[in-house]
Design an enzyme around this catalytic site. Sequence first.
Site, PDB file in Angstrom:
ATOM      1  N   TYR A 190      48.203  36.170  46.133  1.00  0.00           N
ATOM      2  CA  TYR A 190      48.356  35.356  44.931  1.00  0.00           C
ATOM      3  C   TYR A 190      50.203  35.545  44.816  1.00  0.00           C
ATOM      4  CZ  TYR A 190      48.539  32.255  40.761  1.00  0.00           C
ATOM      5  OH  TYR A 190      48.708  31.628  39.650  1.00  0.00           O
ATOM      6  N   ASP A 285      54.493  42.849  45.302  1.00  0.00           N
ATOM      7  CA  ASP A 285      53.918  42.288  44.006  1.00  0.00           C
ATOM      8  C   ASP A 285      52.966  43.727  43.376  1.00  0.00           C
ATOM      9  OD1 ASP A 285      53.276  41.031  42.101  1.00  0.00           O
ATOM     10  OD2 ASP A 285      52.067  39.046  43.727  1.00  0.00           O
ATOM     11  N   LYS A 313      51.982  42.580  33.486  1.00  0.00           N
ATOM     12  CA  LYS A 313      51.106  42.594  32.847  1.00  0.00           C
ATOM     13  C   LYS A 313      51.040  44.155  32.119  1.00  0.00           C
ATOM     14  CE  LYS A 313      48.222  40.624  36.550  1.00  0.00           C
ATOM     15  NZ  LYS A 313      47.290  39.561  35.568  1.00  0.00           N
TER      16      LYS A 313
END
Length: 473
Positions: A190, A285, A313
């Site tokens: 994702y 990613d 994050k």
Amino acid sequence: MGGGAPPPPAVASGISARPMAPRPSHARAARSVVRAAISVEKGEKAYTVHKSEEIFNAAKEMMPGGVNSPVRAFKSVGGPPIVFDSVKGSRMWDVDGNEYIDYVGSWGPAIIGHADDTVNAALIETLKKGTSFGAPCVLENVLAEMVISAVPSVEMVRFVNSGTEACMGALRLVRAFTGREKILKFEGCYHGHADSFLVKAGSGVATLGLPDSPGVPKGATSETLTAPYNDVEAVKKVFEENKGQIAAVFLEPVVGNAGFIPPQPGFLNALRDLTKQDGALLVFDEVMTGFRLAYGGAQEYFGITPDVTTMGKIIGGGLPVGAYGGRKDIMETVAPAGPMYQAGTLSGNPLAMTAGIHTLKRLTEPGTYDYLDKITGDLVHGILDAGAKTGHEMCGGHIRGMFGFFFTGGPVHNFADAKKSDTAKFGRFHRGMLEEGVYLAPSQFEAGFTSLAHTSQDIEKTVEAAEKVLRRI
């Protein structure tokens, strides 16, 4: 600084994991008379979620599904989602006054613990100067320098506001730089909810069993190619069939959005070689793995340097943030240095920069990543041992502060393997752990996270709780 590039660790696997007292809370006085969906005797106090249920029911009238991000709705684990009131360190407290040891960590950012005093103090000082400038500020330079010095692939960086936005920017960048349109991603990975990435995606798409999302035009995904993660031969075949046409390979170097799935030895090396041979770019990613597996991310840990990296994050210390960076010649394609346009009103927000700076400072302290590795290893091995004792088929593993386990004998090397997991059993396990005061991600297809605030006592209590729950499900 938790550095070095040790060899890829063996994945802990095995056949087929202790309770805590609630703290008093002002929320008790506000409990609803709505009948509890859950009520399990726990010493002198019953575990109830009256208030959470009432708030969620009200939310469903105002927000789609009652949430602002799909996995939060608990659809795959059952019962009403927990509505939280406060967090601190390794703990969370809900609106009903229940206390939990937290292994979600706001989905990764809380690596030094929730509501860290040093970070909060710095935020208060920054807040006094303003919440948003919409103009350059020196804090951007400070965090940029820290990211560039830490992450091997990054010579220049652009800050944005989320991991999705970072991946969208990186996608446009690799196409602009190479003059090619096709991208290759992996099944179950994702990279945010941008149209081009919603093909065989993980995270909430997998959790909710959704097809490739309605509302995405065929043209948006026509140039998106897919392959199974950890399958070098499948990747070679895709490159052979699309010679000179692939702009980039996007991947989570350690999958966290189909559950925790590490790369097999040689897989990342093969991707590096294949992309170089074809003139394609390699994009890591690292929204989850960045600053979590090592101070320099998965690329430092595994010793593989991509061309472009996306982050989020941890670099915002719990505030909304994202970033993409890479080689200088690639990044100078981005406006205003180059022709590829991307902008953002809140990009480089002073509060997010401040939280990121002070979080990264904490991570440079000696022993940080050794500590994360120790407590996370104890947690995973304890849960798997509890599964073996109680007769459940389980497998799982960890790297530093990231972990996961599946209710299947395994091994799990890709999304197809992950889907063999008994998700109904995971749902029962998840609900049981809530009753015992442990908060896990509400999906079999999400990784878990530990923090520097977790103690050995937290781990012991969690393992005891897991064994107790596994014996009764």
